[in-house]
Motif scaffolding. Structure first.
Motif, PDB file in Angstrom:
ATOM      1  N   ALA A  68       6.454   5.440 -18.877  1.00  0.00           N
ATOM      2  CA  ALA A  68       6.784   5.714 -17.480  1.00  0.00           C
ATOM      3  C   ALA A  68       5.674   5.221 -16.564  1.00  0.00           C
ATOM      4  N   LEU A  69       4.416   5.385 -17.006  1.00  0.00           N
ATOM      5  CA  LEU A  69       3.296   4.911 -16.185  1.00  0.00           C
ATOM      6  C   LEU A  69       3.321   3.396 -16.036  1.00  0.00           C
ATOM      7  N   PHE A  70       3.575   2.687 -17.146  1.00  0.00           N
ATOM      8  CA  PHE A  70       3.595   1.229 -17.050  1.00  0.00           C
ATOM      9  C   PHE A  70       4.809   0.741 -16.256  1.00  0.00           C
ATOM     10  N   HIS A  71       5.899   1.476 -16.388  1.00  0.00           N
ATOM     11  CA  HIS A  71       7.075   1.167 -15.573  1.00  0.00           C
ATOM     12  C   HIS A  71       6.726   1.296 -14.092  1.00  0.00           C
ATOM     13  N   GLY A  72       6.126   2.429 -13.754  1.00  0.00           N
ATOM     14  CA  GLY A  72       5.772   2.684 -12.352  1.00  0.00           C
ATOM     15  C   GLY A  72       4.765   1.670 -11.831  1.00  0.00           C
ATOM     16  N   ALA A  73       3.754   1.356 -12.651  1.00  0.00           N
ATOM     17  CA  ALA A  73       2.705   0.435 -12.220  1.00  0.00           C
ATOM     18  C   ALA A  73       3.285  -0.943 -11.913  1.00  0.00           C
ATOM     19  N   HIS A  74       4.145  -1.425 -12.813  1.00  0.00           N
ATOM     20  CA  HIS A  74       4.732  -2.754 -12.648  1.00  0.00           C
ATOM     21  C   HIS A  74       5.584  -2.804 -11.381  1.00  0.00           C
ATOM     22  N   ARG A  75       6.408  -1.798 -11.225  1.00  0.00           N
ATOM     23  CA  ARG A  75       7.317  -1.779 -10.086  1.00  0.00           C
ATOM     24  C   ARG A  75       6.543  -1.626  -8.780  1.00  0.00           C
ATOM     25  N   PHE A  76       5.534  -0.769  -8.791  1.00  0.00           N
ATOM     26  CA  PHE A  76       4.777  -0.534  -7.555  1.00  0.00           C
ATOM     27  C   PHE A  76       3.996  -1.780  -7.158  1.00  0.00           C
ATOM     28  N   ARG A  77       3.530  -2.519  -8.156  1.00  0.00           N
ATOM     29  CA  ARG A  77       2.818  -3.765  -7.879  1.00  0.00           C
ATOM     30  C   ARG A  77       3.724  -4.714  -7.076  1.00  0.00           C
ATOM     31  N   TYR A  78       4.955  -4.866  -7.514  1.00  0.00           N
ATOM     32  CA  TYR A  78       5.857  -5.769  -6.797  1.00  0.00           C
ATOM     33  C   TYR A  78       6.300  -5.189  -5.463  1.00  0.00           C
ATOM     34  N   THR A  79       6.368  -3.849  -5.379  1.00  0.00           N
ATOM     35  CA  THR A  79       6.692  -3.240  -4.088  1.00  0.00           C
ATOM     36  C   THR A  79       5.613  -3.571  -3.071  1.00  0.00           C
ATOM     37  N   LEU A  80       4.361  -3.548  -3.512  1.00  0.00           N
ATOM     38  CA  LEU A  80       3.265  -3.895  -2.603  1.00  0.00           C
ATOM     39  C   LEU A  80       3.383  -5.355  -2.167  1.00  0.00           C
ATOM     40  N   TYR A  81       3.696  -6.243  -3.122  1.00  0.00           N
ATOM     41  CA  TYR A  81       3.864  -7.656  -2.769  1.00  0.00           C
ATOM     42  C   TYR A  81       4.962  -7.825  -1.722  1.00  0.00           C
ATOM     43  N   ASP A  82       6.132  -7.238  -2.042  1.00  0.00           N
ATOM     44  CA  ASP A  82       7.311  -7.474  -1.207  1.00  0.00           C
ATOM     45  C   ASP A  82       7.236  -6.721   0.106  1.00  0.00           C
ATOM     46  N   GLY A  83       6.859  -5.448   0.006  1.00  0.00           N
ATOM     47  CA  GLY A  83       6.949  -4.581   1.178  1.00  0.00           C
ATOM     48  C   GLY A  83       5.856  -4.819   2.186  1.00  0.00           C
ATOM     49  N   LEU A  84       4.681  -5.176   1.718  1.00  0.00           N
ATOM     50  CA  LEU A  84       3.559  -5.293   2.657  1.00  0.00           C
ATOM     51  C   LEU A  84       3.025  -6.715   2.774  1.00  0.00           C
ATOM     52  N   GLN A  85       3.571  -7.635   1.991  1.00  0.00           N
ATOM     53  CA  GLN A  85       3.120  -9.030   2.016  1.00  0.00           C
ATOM     54  C   GLN A  85       1.620  -9.150   1.798  1.00  0.00           C
ATOM     55  N   ILE A  86       1.144  -8.538   0.709  1.00  0.00           N
ATOM     56  CA  ILE A  86      -0.293  -8.610   0.452  1.00  0.00           C
ATOM     57  C   ILE A  86      -0.545  -9.248  -0.910  1.00  0.00           C
ATOM     58  N   LYS A  87       0.146 -10.352  -1.140  1.00  0.00           N
ATOM     59  CA  LYS A  87       0.004 -11.014  -2.435  1.00  0.00           C
ATOM     60  C   LYS A  87      -1.402 -11.588  -2.633  1.00  0.00           C
ATOM     61  N   HIS A  88      -2.099 -11.835  -1.519  1.00  0.00           N
ATOM     62  CA  HIS A  88      -3.439 -12.395  -1.654  1.00  0.00           C
ATOM     63  C   HIS A  88      -4.407 -11.377  -2.262  1.00  0.00           C
ATOM     64  N   LEU A  89      -4.018 -10.086  -2.259  1.00  0.00           N
ATOM     65  CA  LEU A  89      -4.860  -9.067  -2.887  1.00  0.00           C
ATOM     66  C   LEU A  89      -4.467  -8.858  -4.345  1.00  0.00           C
ATOM     67  N   ASN A  90      -3.771  -9.850  -4.861  1.00  0.00           N
ATOM     68  CA  ASN A  90      -3.236  -9.840  -6.215  1.00  0.00           C
ATOM     69  C   ASN A  90      -4.126  -9.141  -7.245  1.00  0.00           C
ATOM     70  N   GLU A  91      -5.380  -9.605  -7.340  1.00  0.00           N
ATOM     71  CA  GLU A  91      -6.247  -9.087  -8.403  1.00  0.00           C
ATOM     72  C   GLU A  91      -6.552  -7.606  -8.232  1.00  0.00           C
ATOM     73  N   VAL A  92      -6.845  -7.216  -7.001  1.00  0.00           N
ATOM     74  CA  VAL A  92      -7.141  -5.805  -6.739  1.00  0.00           C
ATOM     75  C   VAL A  92      -5.936  -4.947  -7.100  1.00  0.00           C
ATOM     76  N   ILE A  93      -4.742  -5.410  -6.675  1.00  0.00           N
ATOM     77  CA  ILE A  93      -3.527  -4.645  -6.938  1.00  0.00           C
ATOM     78  C   ILE A  93      -3.291  -4.514  -8.441  1.00  0.00           C
ATOM     79  N   ASN A  94      -3.455  -5.632  -9.163  1.00  0.00           N
ATOM     80  CA  ASN A  94      -3.257  -5.592 -10.612  1.00  0.00           C
ATOM     81  C   ASN A  94      -4.177  -4.575 -11.266  1.00  0.00           C
ATOM     82  N   VAL A  95      -5.465  -4.622 -10.879  1.00  0.00           N
ATOM     83  CA  VAL A  95      -6.428  -3.704 -11.485  1.00  0.00           C
ATOM     84  C   VAL A  95      -6.044  -2.264 -11.172  1.00  0.00           C
ATOM     85  N   LEU A  96      -5.671  -1.997  -9.917  1.00  0.00           N
ATOM     86  CA  LEU A  96      -5.329  -0.631  -9.527  1.00  0.00           C
ATOM     87  C   LEU A  96      -4.076  -0.148 -10.258  1.00  0.00           C
TER      88      LEU A  96
END
Lengths: 116, 138, 247
Positions: A68-96
């Protein structure tokens, strides 16, 4: 170059976690988040502890929580990309996101390793 | 692999609209999508809640009672109600989309979508009943 | 029902405007008229300067895709009466640069289409004398749905991922790649894999599902992408378990 990409693996965790989350989390939340605090159900402490001591329960909880955690992490990562357009923070988001999932998984295994 | 889109190099007059940060407010179906994706936060919340519960159970009866009392706190209760709404939404959308992602064939014929979604909902009901029975029964 | 309807049509004339504006037109609202008929009426009778693309007016050529009241639509298959009493807002397809009025620039899509190699690739070509490659109805059924695409780009206009990430290969191109991957006569799946399993390929898709809803031909590109994800994940595990000589 894409052969060794982790994406297929992460997507598999996302999907497996998504299935488990869909099947099981609603009833868990209904029971322990609503029914118990509102007094609709009274599972005794002793009964729950017996359940928790059972190896099958522990394997079940480890699988449910980590996937469930990995499911949530993966989905939330893409939500951040899509919803806030912050793909340039890619590495930080992945680590978090995945870092959080790994920490949570380690914690889950640690908690369920030994039951007194 | 993919080059930069070569669009406007020689055509500075083409009009290009940047997608708004709030694009998901534009259509109800986009909003439903972003709500579906935000269920991930509540899945994570569920795991935290469960880990706290396991921790309390391990500490003893008194500690578990404190956890139950904490879960009666209106704020925790409201968070759990919202979380329940989101995870149910996740479950419904997940089962609804499953037939699109998988193709099942029987005797060379494609099995209709309802035949895949149906058993999913049935499995959901059975799993829920089983968990409830194990937790409450005995 | 009134016999006329108001259209708010997006205009963009790069020689006079820096961004699109709307122009209002009154047109007859006949029961058998589609939005494209109204645009043709404007072009013929009211304002000859309006620019838009169309050709077959029967849902085959894929030229007349526009945004009608916010939804990507083939204007030849969208009846005016469904929007009565109006007004109807007609805009160019979203997510593409606008050349003029309702005309969008599509070369990005055309390039992506070629990149996925949408043709039958054979490892071993058999000589003509041996005849054609035969296929059973079941084998045809496997990919037929994905072969119905008319390249109208409505799915690109509906896809928020393409709007946010112009490098995304996009629904129609991936569905078309799947059309050939699933064809029993084709042996090119490996050649298409590197492009498709990139982060600008299938992994860019978050299954919003809008492409499938927008598709006028029931191609279901979202399904094509998810199925390919499943396949790519399986082959990832396979190559992990059998590092040498993997499929």
């Amino acid at each position: 170059m894409t052969k060794k990409s982790l994406e297929p693996f992460l997507w598999t965790l996302f999907s497996a976690g998504g299935v488990l989350a869909a099947l099981l989390i609603p009833i868990h939340l209904l029971l322990f988040g609503l029914a118990v605090p509102l007094g609709w159900a009274y599972p005794s402490y002793e009964h729950l502890l017996v359940l928790l001591r059972h190896p099958v329960t522990r394997v079940y909880l480890v699988l449910l929580c980590t996937l469930a955690l990995f499911h949530g992490a993966h989905r939330f990562r893409y939500t951040l990309y899509d919803g806030l357009q912050i793909k340039h923070l890619n590495e930080v988001i992945n680590v978090l996101c995945y870092g959080g999932a790994i920490v949570g998984s380690v914690l889950t295994v640690y908690l369920l390793w030994r039951i007194p | 692999m993919s080059q930069t889109p070569i669009y406007t190099e020689y055509h500075p007059r083409w009009y290009r609209r940047r997608t708004s940060t709030y694009w998901w407010l534009r259509r109800p179906s986009y909003l439903a999508f972003i709500l579906r994706e935000l269920s991930s936060l509540f899945v994570a919340w569920f795991v935290i809640f469960t880990l706290l519960q396991i921790h309390a159970l391990k500490q003893g009866a008194e500690s578990y009672q404190r956890f139950v009392d904490w879960s009666k706190n209106p704020v925790v209760l409201i968070v759990n109600i919202i979380a329940l709404f989101f995870v149910v939404f996740h479950a419904i959308t997940w089962f609804k989309l499953a037939p699109q992602a998988m193709v099942v064939r029987l005797h060379g014929k494609r099995v209709p979508a309802a035949w895949i979604a149906g058993p999913n909902y049935a499995a959901w009901a059975v799993a829920s009943a089983l968990v409830a029975w194990i937790v409450l029964g005995g | 029902m009134s016999d006329t309807i108001t259209l708010h049509v997006a205009r963009y004339r790069p020689e006079v405007e820096t961004e699109p504006t709307f122009q209002e037109y009154q047109t007859p609202c006949r029961k058998d008229w589609v939005v494209l008929d109204a645009l043709n009426y404007i072009k013929d009778k009211v304002d000859g300067t309006l620019s838009y693309r169309w050709s077959c007016r029967m849902g085959i050529c894929g030229s007349c895709g526009m945004t009608v009241n916010g939804e990507p639509k083939l204007t030849c298959a969208t009846f005016l009466t469904d929007y009565a009493p109006g007004p109807v807002r007609v805009e160019p397809l979203r997510n593409f640069p606008i050349v003029r009025d309702l005309v969008i620039e599509m070369s990005d899509f055309m390039r992506k289409l070629v990149q996925v190699k949408p043709w039958i690739i054979r490892a071993d070509e058999k000589p003509l004398s041996e005849g054609e490659y035969l296929q059973t109805p079941e084998e045809l059924d496997e990919y037929k749905q994905f072969s119905m695409c008319i390249n109208c780009m409505l799915c690109y206009a509906a896809c928020p991922v393409y709007g946010l990430e112009p490098h995304f290969i996009g629904p129609a191109a991936i569905a078309l790649a799947q059309r050939y991957n699933l064809d029993s006569r084709d042996q090119g799946a490996r050649e298409r894999m590197d492009l498709l399993s990139d982060h600008t390929g299938i992994w860019g898709c978050t299954f919003v599902g809008e492409c499938t809803k927008a598709c006028p031909k029931s191609v279901d590109p979202a399904a094509a992408i998810q199925r390919y994800k499943l396949k790519a994940a399986l082959s990832w595990f396979k190559s992990f378990l059998l590092p040498r000589g993997a499929s």
